[in-house]
Design a protein around this motif. Structure first.
Motif, PDB file in Angstrom:
ATOM      1  N   THR A  21       1.412  -1.527   0.221  1.00  0.00           N
ATOM      2  CA  THR A  21       0.343   0.075   0.038  1.00  0.00           C
ATOM      3  C   THR A  21       1.169   0.994  -0.351  1.00  0.00           C
ATOM      4  O   THR A  21       1.912   1.181   0.879  1.00  0.00           O
ATOM      5  N   GLY A  22       0.585   2.531  -1.332  1.00  0.00           N
ATOM      6  CA  GLY A  22       1.650   3.591  -1.118  1.00  0.00           C
ATOM      7  C   GLY A  22       2.742   3.286  -0.977  1.00  0.00           C
ATOM      8  O   GLY A  22       3.572   2.097  -2.625  1.00  0.00           O
ATOM      9  N   MET A  77       6.884  15.148  -5.079  1.00  0.00           N
ATOM     10  CA  MET A  77       6.517  14.189  -5.701  1.00  0.00           C
ATOM     11  C   MET A  77       5.226  13.813  -4.099  1.00  0.00           C
ATOM     12  O   MET A  77       4.776  14.558  -3.783  1.00  0.00           O
ATOM     13  N   GLY A 111       4.291   6.793  -3.414  1.00  0.00           N
ATOM     14  CA  GLY A 111       4.445   5.834  -4.022  1.00  0.00           C
ATOM     15  C   GLY A 111       2.895   5.870  -5.237  1.00  0.00           C
ATOM     16  O   GLY A 111       3.396   5.151  -6.170  1.00  0.00           O
ATOM     17  N   GLU A 112       1.593   6.134  -4.419  1.00  0.00           N
ATOM     18  CA  GLU A 112       1.124   6.639  -5.556  1.00  0.00           C
ATOM     19  C   GLU A 112       0.742   7.754  -6.214  1.00  0.00           C
ATOM     20  O   GLU A 112       0.130   8.199  -7.466  1.00  0.00           O
ATOM     21  N   ILE A 163       8.011  13.307  -9.608  1.00  0.00           N
ATOM     22  CA  ILE A 163       7.723  12.159  -9.652  1.00  0.00           C
ATOM     23  C   ILE A 163       6.394  11.665  -9.036  1.00  0.00           C
ATOM     24  O   ILE A 163       6.014  11.600  -8.275  1.00  0.00           O
ATOM     25  N   GLY A 208       8.023   8.586 -13.599  1.00  0.00           N
ATOM     26  CA  GLY A 208       7.049   7.548 -13.466  1.00  0.00           C
ATOM     27  C   GLY A 208       7.373   7.120 -11.832  1.00  0.00           C
ATOM     28  O   GLY A 208       8.125   7.394 -11.643  1.00  0.00           O
ATOM     29  N   PHE A 209       7.031   5.672 -11.531  1.00  0.00           N
ATOM     30  CA  PHE A 209       7.441   4.686 -10.046  1.00  0.00           C
ATOM     31  C   PHE A 209       8.898   4.715 -10.450  1.00  0.00           C
ATOM     32  O   PHE A 209       9.286   4.311 -12.230  1.00  0.00           O
ATOM     33  N   THR A 210       9.475   5.398  -9.871  1.00  0.00           N
ATOM     34  CA  THR A 210      11.243   5.125 -10.314  1.00  0.00           C
ATOM     35  C   THR A 210      12.381   4.449  -9.115  1.00  0.00           C
ATOM     36  O   THR A 210      11.540   4.504  -7.928  1.00  0.00           O
ATOM     37  N   VAL A 249      14.374   7.259  -6.993  1.00  0.00           N
ATOM     38  CA  VAL A 249      14.754   8.573  -5.653  1.00  0.00           C
ATOM     39  C   VAL A 249      15.252   9.146  -5.369  1.00  0.00           C
ATOM     40  O   VAL A 249      15.905  10.667  -5.002  1.00  0.00           O
ATOM     41  N   LYS A 271       3.727  15.282  -0.253  1.00  0.00           N
ATOM     42  CA  LYS A 271       3.427  14.613   0.696  1.00  0.00           C
ATOM     43  C   LYS A 271       3.883  14.056   1.942  1.00  0.00           C
ATOM     44  O   LYS A 271       4.897  13.654   1.828  1.00  0.00           O
TER      45      LYS A 271
HETATM   46  N1  UDP Z   1       9.371   5.983  -4.291  1.00  0.00           N
HETATM   47  C1  UDP Z   1       9.991   4.865  -4.824  1.00  0.00           C
HETATM   48  N2  UDP Z   1       9.672   5.403  -6.385  1.00  0.00           N
HETATM   49  C2  UDP Z   1       8.558   6.093  -6.544  1.00  0.00           C
HETATM   50  C3  UDP Z   1       7.377   6.938  -5.296  1.00  0.00           C
HETATM   51  C4  UDP Z   1       8.232   6.504  -4.721  1.00  0.00           C
HETATM   52  O1  UDP Z   1      10.620   4.673  -4.876  1.00  0.00           O
HETATM   53  O2  UDP Z   1       8.406   6.513  -7.590  1.00  0.00           O
HETATM   54  C5  UDP Z   1       9.130   5.389  -2.612  1.00  0.00           C
HETATM   55  C6  UDP Z   1       9.746   6.631  -1.755  1.00  0.00           C
HETATM   56  O3  UDP Z   1      10.969   6.736  -2.053  1.00  0.00           O
HETATM   57  C7  UDP Z   1       8.968   5.987  -0.334  1.00  0.00           C
HETATM   58  C8  UDP Z   1       8.149   5.796  -0.154  1.00  0.00           C
HETATM   59  O4  UDP Z   1       8.259   4.997  -1.750  1.00  0.00           O
HETATM   60  O5  UDP Z   1      10.213   5.697   0.132  1.00  0.00           O
HETATM   61  C9  UDP Z   1       7.095   6.386  -0.215  1.00  0.00           C
HETATM   62  O6  UDP Z   1       6.895   6.688   0.680  1.00  0.00           O
HETATM   63  P1  UDP Z   1       5.630   7.189   1.750  1.00  0.00           P
HETATM   64  O7  UDP Z   1       5.642   6.850   2.911  1.00  0.00           O
HETATM   65  O8  UDP Z   1       6.453   8.797   2.050  1.00  0.00           O
HETATM   66  O9  UDP Z   1       5.035   7.407   1.178  1.00  0.00           O
HETATM   67  P2  UDP Z   1       3.517   6.315   1.007  1.00  0.00           P
HETATM   68  O10 UDP Z   1       3.079   5.886  -0.933  1.00  0.00           O
HETATM   69  O11 UDP Z   1       3.471   5.137   1.747  1.00  0.00           O
HETATM   70  O12 UDP Z   1       1.848   6.902   1.497  1.00  0.00           O
END
Ligand code: UDP
Length: 372
Positions: free
Chosen positions: A12-13, A212, A215-216, A240, A266-268, A271, A284
């Motif tokens: 999730t996320g 950013m 993850g979503e 991102i 997109g998802f990468t 980071v 966020k």
């Molecule tokens: N992240 C990533 N690639 C992306 C977007 C996000 O690896 O394209 C990672 C980011 O580096 C972080 C995590 O996803 O480690 C996001 O965690 P966070 O607790 O900030 O928010 P969530 O996505 O769990 O709501």
């Protein structure tokens, strides 16, 4: 045979996956080739029922974060959690016992709040004597679901989280304050910005802002970019979009119409590289992103958060004076204008150096070693 470490997480996320990966990387960094490590998405593999909640996370936090807040508060109650466990527990328990028997780990590490009580029961039922550690990835305010007195240890990120955990019933002697685990690649990364930008075909000297939304890819990113465009600032933007495909497509189509360069991902898994090129992050209030940005010494502007779950993170950013907060795109741009090149900006960076705990994953790895 190598001792086995089993991590329980959920996709999730991006935060839970990142936390588990961070600890795994730290374990490998400190004791190369010593352990066999595996991550299991407990919702996907053990519970069709909870997997529905997990699948709702992405659309709900993008389109109605308030709804997530309502669910969060509704479930932040001992009696309701007990009832939920009664309804869903028997199915999940059976799956968890099966998982433990199949994987036969030497230790279990959970980075997710929802199945920890059941994991304690499953360990008992499996007949094995297994240490069980919980790494709580909500750094300040935490949900009651995390609290599992039967676990061997709970690792938290801040003294406030410890206080709450004790208040909710976790024995004090089982709690350690260490920090949010972030991948060692963030703390080990060279932070020389101009060279990094040049290498990646970005303007080496432009003030570089990273946007950013976890993850979503949640939050009002497009509105904020449009506001930057009206402000005629000399900047470059890196966005991102994460798993938010529609945002990614929309931005890629419109990137060239803005007055400043906009690079869209997109998802990468890059980071850390992207943060190394940036001067500031707009995001966020995800705990993973905040901890990573702090390890990379980036001042933070928080523009969205999940009600309940991430409110403590917003308070943290304000209290430690490591960034600013506004949900209003116009105000966000004003904040950036007020900050660039000022002593205040340097002050934020100084505060980040003081508050950041980039080595937390390594310390958590050392805690795991104590049980093996
Ligand atoms: N992240 C990533 N690639 C992306 C977007 C996000 O690896 O394209 C990672 C980011 O580096 C972080 C995590 O996803 O480690 C996001 O965690 P966070 O607790 O900030 O928010 P969530 O996505 O769990 O709501």
């Amino acid at each position: 045979m190598k001792p086995r470490i089993l991590y329980l997480y959920s996709d999730t996320g991006g935060g839970h996956r990142s936390a588990a990966t961070a600890v795994m990387q730290a374990v490998e960094h400190l004791r190369k080739n010593t352990f066999s490590q595996e991550m299991v998405d407990v919702f996907a593999s053990c519970s069709g029922f909870l997997n529905i909640f997990a699948k709702l996370y992405s659309p709900v936090i993008k389109y109605s974060p308030q709804m997530w807040g309502q669910l969060y508060y509704w479930l932040d109650d001992e009696k309701k959690l007990e009832r939920l466990e009664k309804v869903a527990g028997p199915f999940i328990l059976k799956e968890l016992v099966g998982l433990i028997k199949k994987k036969s780990p030497n230790i279990i590490v959970s980075v997710h709040p929802m199945v920890n009580h059941l994991t304690v029961k499953a360990i008992k039922q499996s007949g094995k004597k297994l240490p069980f550690i919980i790494v709580i990835t909500d750094p300040v305010t935490l949900h009651r679901a995390w609290i599992t007195p039967g676990a061997d240890q709970a690792i938290v990120a801040t003294p406030e989280a410890k206080q709450l955990a004790v208040k909710y019933g976790m024995p004090e002697n089982k709690i350690k304050v260490i920090g949010m685990p972030i991948d060692p690649k963030f703390s080990l990364k060279d932070k020389e910005k101009q060279a990094a930008r040049k290498k990646d075909n970005l303007k080496p000297k432009a003030f570089t802002i990273l946007m950013m939304g976890g993850g979503e890819g949640a939050g009002k990113m497009l509105e904020i970019i449009e506001e930057f465009d009206r402000a005629e600032l000399n900047i470059q933007l890196i966005v991102i979009a994460g798993r938010n495909k529609s945002l990614e497509t929309q931005l890629k189509h419109s990137a060239s119409k803005f007055r400043f360069p906009v690079r869209v991902y997109g998802f990468t898994d890059q980071v850390h590289e992207i943060m190394a090129e940036s001067d500031l992050i707009i995001t966020k209030a995800g705990p993973g992103t905040i901890a990573e940005a702090m390890a990379m010494n980036l001042p933070i502007i928080i523009t969205s958060w999940l009600p309940g779950q991430e409110e403590g993170n917003v308070e943290y950013v304000v209290r430690e004076n490591v960034g600013r907060v506004s949900k209003d795109p116009k105000r966000v741009v004003e904040i950036v204008k007020e900050m660039i090149g000022t002593p205040e900006f340097e002050e934020l960076k100084k505060n980040i150096r003081r508050a950041s705990r980039p080595q937390a994953a390594m310390e958590i790895a050392r805690e795991i070693f104590r049980y093996l």
